[in-house]
Design a protein around this motif. Structure first.
Motif, mmCIF file in Angstrom:
data_model
loop_
_atom_site.group_PDB
_atom_site.id
_atom_site.type_symbol
_atom_site.label_atom_id
_atom_site.label_comp_id
_atom_site.label_asym_id
_atom_site.label_seq_id
_atom_site.Cartn_x
_atom_site.Cartn_y
_atom_site.Cartn_z
ATOM 1 N N LYS A 57 37.037 84.261 72.769
ATOM 2 C CA LYS A 57 35.603 84.900 73.143
ATOM 3 C C LYS A 57 35.675 86.368 73.414
ATOM 4 O O LYS A 57 34.897 87.180 72.827
ATOM 5 C CB LYS A 57 34.863 84.224 74.192
ATOM 6 N N THR A 58 36.620 86.876 74.149
ATOM 7 C CA THR A 58 36.720 88.144 74.394
ATOM 8 C C THR A 58 37.149 89.067 73.122
ATOM 9 O O THR A 58 36.671 89.934 72.966
ATOM 10 C CB THR A 58 37.960 88.332 75.412
ATOM 11 N N GLN A 108 35.806 88.244 70.242
ATOM 12 C CA GLN A 108 34.413 88.551 69.593
ATOM 13 C C GLN A 108 33.946 89.804 70.385
ATOM 14 O O GLN A 108 33.349 90.891 69.577
ATOM 15 C CB GLN A 108 34.014 87.411 69.796
ATOM 16 N N ALA A 109 33.957 89.709 71.666
ATOM 17 C CA ALA A 109 33.360 90.685 72.346
ATOM 18 C C ALA A 109 33.967 92.107 72.247
ATOM 19 O O ALA A 109 33.066 93.382 72.106
ATOM 20 C CB ALA A 109 33.400 90.472 73.873
ATOM 21 N N LEU A 143 27.490 90.716 76.256
ATOM 22 C CA LEU A 143 28.441 91.494 76.308
ATOM 23 C C LEU A 143 28.718 92.228 77.687
ATOM 24 O O LEU A 143 29.397 93.355 77.742
ATOM 25 C CB LEU A 143 28.611 92.610 75.079
ATOM 26 N N PHE A 165 34.094 88.795 79.256
ATOM 27 C CA PHE A 165 32.615 89.128 79.052
ATOM 28 C C PHE A 165 31.617 88.034 78.529
ATOM 29 O O PHE A 165 32.111 87.099 78.082
ATOM 30 C CB PHE A 165 32.611 90.180 77.854
ATOM 31 N N GLU A 166 30.500 87.881 78.758
ATOM 32 C CA GLU A 166 29.459 87.129 78.299
ATOM 33 C C GLU A 166 29.266 87.392 76.759
ATOM 34 O O GLU A 166 29.091 88.500 76.564
ATOM 35 C CB GLU A 166 28.074 87.313 79.129
ATOM 36 N N ALA A 167 29.308 86.336 76.267
ATOM 37 C CA ALA A 167 29.441 86.577 74.607
ATOM 38 C C ALA A 167 28.055 87.116 73.921
ATOM 39 O O ALA A 167 28.409 87.919 73.175
ATOM 40 C CB ALA A 167 29.734 85.011 74.131
ATOM 41 N N LYS A 222 33.083 93.745 69.020
ATOM 42 C CA LYS A 222 31.443 94.449 69.074
ATOM 43 C C LYS A 222 31.431 95.545 69.931
ATOM 44 O O LYS A 222 30.829 96.523 69.611
ATOM 45 C CB LYS A 222 30.511 93.414 69.496
ATOM 46 N N LEU A 223 32.057 95.693 70.971
ATOM 47 C CA LEU A 223 32.040 96.657 71.948
ATOM 48 C C LEU A 223 32.685 97.817 71.301
ATOM 49 O O LEU A 223 32.253 99.015 71.814
ATOM 50 C CB LEU A 223 32.831 96.223 73.211
#
Length: 347
Positions: free
Chosen positions: A286-287, A289-290, A114, A109-111, A293-294
């Motif tokens: 990074k995923t 982190q995404a 998202l 995903f784009e950090a 949040k998601l």
């Protein structure tokens, strides 16, 4: 189906895709910003940094010019890291034909936003019909694809004809390709499995054995399916190549950089040191982190992803994370999931 096809960029997976296309008699232009890498590919037919001493097809030609790479291409495969996808798409815009088949094979995903990678491409390529963007995913280590080991993948698009054209470009006796209309599910499954692969590396690094890994994969798939269906994916996709197939190969193989990163972290190596040592992008970091949040955005429970987030970014030990997962309150295995999505081809 011979003709010019372009691949952006010349990492391990991009080079492996280029090799599949070349095997199918396409004239492949492999784009890279690195002049030394381009010179090596053109002069020696090697990409040593990513694929050791594997000899590349003479049909593969490298270039640092985006215009040269895209001009006249009937197909473009984008294999940039998720963090670079938007910038690469911006560079593509002046040279990408509306008739070109556009495929991306990036799992993340784009950090900041998202967004999924197909959405990032659609943002930066407004003249291109977003419904024709194709996603390539599935269990496919570059190190095995480049050696023509039997591999099976999936291409997904809202537009059936676009998916079939991508399928025609790729499919051969060692690289079998299925089609699927579920772009969301294929992208989400491909991205989230990297989180579970980090966890698999952690459990192996802690010496917890096969029982723990089997539990992690099974419950990890449940988390992937919960979030994926909440985001609009078809539940059946997560039982396929982009779901359980990619999950198994990434969590059980020495080729998996996400598994290796998790293993090193379990051995006590700091995350920053691990990422420097890997020398390649570890998308699962990074995923994680995404996903953290998601899961809150979509109100989805993801205890494994949450614990990995604590290990990676808040200093929690891997052993403590496992202890907390094992000590969670009682629950039922067949949890309620989002209502199944009926995904159909356009037209």
């Amino acid at each position: 189906m011979p003709g010019k096809v372009s691949v952006l960029v010349a990492g391990s997976w991009g080079t492996a895709i280029a090799s599949v296309l070349a095997e199918n008699d396409s004239d492949v232009w492999l784009w890279s910003r690195n002049e030394r890498q381009v010179a090596e590919i053109n002069a020696e037919h090697r990409n040593h940094r990513f694929l050791d001493d594997v000899e590349l097809s003479p049909r593969i030609r490298a270039t640092t010019s985006m215009e040269e790479a895209l001009r006249g291409a009937k197909g473009v495969f984008v294999v940039a890291p998720s963090s670079a996808m938007r910038e690469v798409a911006k560079q593509m815009r002046p040279y990408l034909s509306k008739e070109t088949i556009l495929v991306h094979a990036t799992k993340g995903f784009e950090a900041d936003t998202l967004k999924r990678m197909s959405t990032v491409l659609a943002d930066e390529l407004p003249e291109y019909d977003a419904s024709r963007i194709v996603v390539l995913s599935g269990p496919s280590h570059a190190e095995e694809v480049i050696k023509q080991c039997p591999t099976t993948v999936v291409v997904a698009s809202e537009h059936a004809e676009a998916a079939e054209e991508a399928q025609d470009l790729l499919i051969n006796s060692s690289f079998r390709v299925y089609t699927n209309p579920d772009v969301v599910g294929v992208e989400v499954g491909g991205a989230l499995k990297n989180i579970i692969a980090l966890g698999a590396g952690l459990t192996d690094g802690l010496g917890y054995g096969d029982n723990a890994k089997a539990a992690l994969l099974t419950r990890g798939l449940a988390e992937i399916s919960r979030l994926g269906t909440a985001m609009g994916g078809n539940p059946l996709t997560f039982a396929g190549l982009a779901g359980i197939g990619d999950l198994v190969v990434t969590c059980t193989s020495k080729h998996s950089r996400n598994w290796r990163a998790g293993y090193l972290i379990a051995q006590g190596h700091p995350l920053d040191d691990v990422l420097k040592q890997m020398g390649m992008v570890v998308e699962g970091v990074k995923t994680t982190q995404a996903a953290y949040k998601l899961s809150r955005q979509y109100d989805v429970t993801m205890p494994i992803a949450d614990e990995l987030y604590e290990v990676l970014f808040n200093g929690k030990t891997a052993a403590a994370a496992v202890e907390d997962l094992m000590g969670r309150g009682r629950t039922h295995e067949l949890e309620e999931v989002a209502k199944p999505v009926q995904t159909k081809w356009f037209g």
